[in-house]
Design an enzyme around this catalytic site. Structure first.
Site, PDB file in Angstrom:
ATOM      1  N   LYS A 137       0.845  -1.204   0.000  1.00  0.00           N
ATOM      2  CA  LYS A 137       0.000   0.000   0.000  1.00  0.00           C
ATOM      3  C   LYS A 137       0.884   1.260   0.000  1.00  0.00           C
ATOM      4  O   LYS A 137       1.983   1.229  -0.551  1.00  0.00           O
ATOM      5  CB  LYS A 137      -0.970  -0.038   1.184  1.00  0.00           C
ATOM      6  CG  LYS A 137      -1.751  -1.357   1.219  1.00  0.00           C
ATOM      7  CD  LYS A 137      -2.945  -1.345   2.109  1.00  0.00           C
ATOM      8  CE  LYS A 137      -3.652  -2.690   1.989  1.00  0.00           C
ATOM      9  NZ  LYS A 137      -4.882  -2.784   2.739  1.00  0.00           N
TER      10      LYS A 137
ATOM     11  N   HIS B  76      -8.560  -3.155  -6.301  1.00  0.00           N
ATOM     12  CA  HIS B  76      -8.522  -3.253  -4.835  1.00  0.00           C
ATOM     13  C   HIS B  76      -9.655  -2.406  -4.260  1.00  0.00           C
ATOM     14  O   HIS B  76      -9.974  -1.335  -4.802  1.00  0.00           O
ATOM     15  CB  HIS B  76      -7.162  -2.765  -4.324  1.00  0.00           C
ATOM     16  CG  HIS B  76      -6.973  -3.078  -2.871  1.00  0.00           C
ATOM     17  ND1 HIS B  76      -7.508  -2.296  -1.881  1.00  0.00           N
ATOM     18  CD2 HIS B  76      -6.357  -4.112  -2.253  1.00  0.00           C
ATOM     19  CE1 HIS B  76      -7.213  -2.828  -0.708  1.00  0.00           C
ATOM     20  NE2 HIS B  76      -6.518  -3.937  -0.902  1.00  0.00           N
TER      21      HIS B  76
ATOM     22  N   SER C  22      -6.729  -9.238   6.636  1.00  0.00           N
ATOM     23  CA  SER C  22      -6.176  -9.543   7.958  1.00  0.00           C
ATOM     24  C   SER C  22      -5.532 -10.933   8.056  1.00  0.00           C
ATOM     25  O   SER C  22      -5.631 -11.605   9.074  1.00  0.00           O
ATOM     26  CB  SER C  22      -7.248  -9.372   9.041  1.00  0.00           C
ATOM     27  OG  SER C  22      -7.715  -8.026   9.057  1.00  0.00           O
TER      28      SER C  22
HETATM   29  P1  PGA Z   1      -4.815  -6.440   5.264  1.00  0.00           P
HETATM   30  O1  PGA Z   1      -4.999  -5.925   3.770  1.00  0.00           O
HETATM   31  O2  PGA Z   1      -4.019  -7.714   5.199  1.00  0.00           O
HETATM   32  O3  PGA Z   1      -4.094  -5.330   5.976  1.00  0.00           O
HETATM   33  O4  PGA Z   1      -6.177  -6.686   5.823  1.00  0.00           O
HETATM   34  C1  PGA Z   1      -5.262  -6.805   2.725  1.00  0.00           C
HETATM   35  C2  PGA Z   1      -5.362  -6.043   1.442  1.00  0.00           C
HETATM   36  O5  PGA Z   1      -5.825  -4.894   1.456  1.00  0.00           O
HETATM   37  O6  PGA Z   1      -4.977  -6.550   0.366  1.00  0.00           O
END
Ligand code: PGA
Length: 249
Positions: A11, A94, A213
């Site tokens: 990200k 996404h 998560s």
């Molecule tokens: P996260 O994000 O593992 O922090 O929940 C997953 C993603 O957005 O691809």
């Protein structure tokens, strides 16, 4: 047997030096030949991380890409551009892009097509909001996302150039993971939808990831479900946790 694929979505985290140092420090521990590992750092890091990954089995991906070839699109990045810095993959659709940057299925469809045209791999994200799940609209929502995002895409490109990531929006960055049963149920539903849209031979080869998560304590349970072929990892991917996730077995 579908080869597992675990992707890291950094990200908007880590500057070039930070990303370089981090990937350098974990690369030998995440370099597996039996699992496809893909690192998707910020665009500013792609070139340098590509060098860091040289000589490993680890692939590089962008977190987004634009569907036009070139021209006056201030702030956008083309498929040729990410390819030129070593990307084999690009994440598209996404939920953060859908929700914050108004990306529609139609836009995402154009991006998938452009990635396929370059013979690269798209990681297409689909997922429902909590409200859609609770009002029992989730199957319709996911089905529409798949049909619209894959409009006019040939079956030959589905297992060759596509990975689908099922990411329930309520589980992203919240610490709330879908139960393994919920994740498996939706990944199976996606596979069945692909089978209806194309055929069983295509759907049986398509790789479907779960994202939301994922962490070292739930990775094994998730990654050993019959219809889950990998994970798209956000928060845990910029920590040493990612090493444990890739080595879940
Ligand atoms: P996260 O994000 O593992 O922090 O929940 C997953 C993603 O957005 O691809």
């Amino acid at each position: 047997m579908r080869k597992k694929i675990i992707a890291a979505n950094y990200k908007m985290n880590l500057t070039v030096n930070m990303a370089e140092e981090f990937v350098e420090s974990i690369k030998s521990s995440i370099n597996r030949d039996d699992i496809d590992v893909v690192i998707c750092p910020n665009n500013t890091c792609l070139d340098r991380i590509s060098n860091v990954l040289d000589g490993t089995n680890i692939s590089l991906g962008a977190q987004n890409v634009y569907f036009e070839t070139q021209g006056a699109y201030t702030g956008e990045t083309s498929v040729d551009m990410i390819y030129s810095v070593g990307c084999d993959y690009a994440i598209v659709g996404h939920s953060e892009r859908r929700q914050m940057f108004n990306e529609t299925n139609e836009i995402i469809n154009k991006k998938v097509k452009k990635i396929i045209e370059k013979d690269m791999n798209a990681i297409l994200c689909v997922g429902e909001t909590l409200e859609e799940r609770e009002s029992n609209k989730l199957y319709t929502v996911i089905s529409n996302q798949i049909v619209e995002c894959l409009k006019d895409i040939d079956s030959a490109n589905i297992d060759k150039n596509l990975v689908i990531a099922y990411e329930p929006i309520w589980a992203i960055g919240t610490g709330v993971t879908a139960t393994v049963a919920q994740a498996e149920d939706m990944c199976k539903f996606i596979r069945d939808e692909i089978s209806k849209l194309y055929n069983e031979s295509v759907s049986s080869k398509l790789r479907i990831q779960y994202g939301g998560s994922v962490n070292p304590s739930n990775a094994k349970e998730i990654l050993t479900m019959p219809n889950i072929d990998g994970a798209l990892v956000g928060g845990a991917s910029i920590k040493n946790d990612f090493v444990a996730i890739v080595n879940y077995d």
